[in-house]
Design a protein around this motif. Sequence first.
Motif, short mmCIF file in Angstrom:
data_model
loop_
_atom_site.label_atom_id
_atom_site.label_comp_id
_atom_site.label_asym_id
_atom_site.label_seq_id
_atom_site.Cartn_x
_atom_site.Cartn_y
_atom_site.Cartn_z
N ARG A 109 0.85 -1.19 0.00
CA ARG A 109 0.00 0.00 0.00
C ARG A 109 0.88 1.24 0.00
NH1 ARG A 109 -2.55 3.24 4.02
NH2 ARG A 109 -4.50 4.09 3.20
N GLN A 110 0.82 2.01 -1.06
CA GLN A 110 1.56 3.26 -1.13
C GLN A 110 0.64 4.40 -0.72
OE1 GLN A 110 1.44 1.35 -4.06
NE2 GLN A 110 3.40 0.35 -3.81
N GLY A 126 10.96 4.16 -15.18
CA GLY A 126 11.43 5.25 -14.34
C GLY A 126 10.52 5.50 -13.16
N SER A 127 9.21 5.39 -13.37
CA SER A 127 8.26 5.58 -12.27
C SER A 127 8.40 4.49 -11.22
CB SER A 127 6.83 5.60 -12.81
OG SER A 127 6.63 6.72 -13.63
N LEU A 128 8.66 3.27 -11.66
CA LEU A 128 8.90 2.18 -10.70
C LEU A 128 10.13 2.47 -9.84
CD1 LEU A 128 8.16 -0.97 -12.87
CD2 LEU A 128 6.95 -0.27 -10.81
N ILE A 129 11.18 2.97 -10.46
CA ILE A 129 12.40 3.30 -9.71
C ILE A 129 12.12 4.39 -8.69
CG2 ILE A 129 14.71 4.30 -9.92
CD1 ILE A 129 14.90 2.87 -12.65
N LEU A 139 0.91 11.94 -9.66
CA LEU A 139 1.31 12.78 -10.79
C LEU A 139 2.75 13.24 -10.65
CD1 LEU A 139 0.59 14.50 -13.33
CD2 LEU A 139 -0.07 16.29 -11.76
N ILE A 140 3.11 13.74 -9.48
CA ILE A 140 4.47 14.24 -9.26
C ILE A 140 5.48 13.11 -9.40
CG2 ILE A 140 6.02 15.31 -7.58
CD1 ILE A 140 3.95 17.21 -8.79
N LEU A 141 5.23 11.99 -8.72
CA LEU A 141 6.17 10.87 -8.80
C LEU A 141 6.22 10.28 -10.20
CD1 LEU A 141 5.39 9.08 -5.42
CD2 LEU A 141 7.39 10.46 -5.99
N ILE A 193 12.26 4.16 -4.52
CA ILE A 193 13.07 5.07 -3.70
C ILE A 193 12.18 5.82 -2.71
CG2 ILE A 193 14.50 7.15 -3.78
CD1 ILE A 193 15.58 6.08 -6.48
N TYR A 194 11.03 6.31 -3.18
CA TYR A 194 10.10 7.04 -2.32
C TYR A 194 9.59 6.13 -1.20
CZ TYR A 194 5.89 9.53 -0.85
OH TYR A 194 4.92 10.15 -0.12
#
Length: 87
Positions: A24-25, A70-73, A33-35, A77-78
């Motif tokens: 769960r993020q 790139g979004s997965l990376i 959107l930002i990420l 990290i987030y």
Amino acid sequence: MGFLAFLLLGLIAGSIAKLILPGRQNGGWFSTLILGVVGAMLGGWLGSVLFNAPLEEFFSIQTWLVAIGGSLIVLLIYGALVTSRRP
């Protein structure tokens, strides 16, 4: 690719990346959107440096794969940063 198309690409790529990652993020559509946009930029940069595959056209499968990667990376990290701050 135009600015609005890039934002839409980031939003969709971030949403797909959130669906791919287990767990769960936290965050709503704005953080997605930002990420997603940051991830699309990172993916476009890494794709152009490593594979000579930059973000070119909105309807290109190469663009979508690079942006989602790139979004997965960025989401990994987030997630690592957010979970390490929790007691």
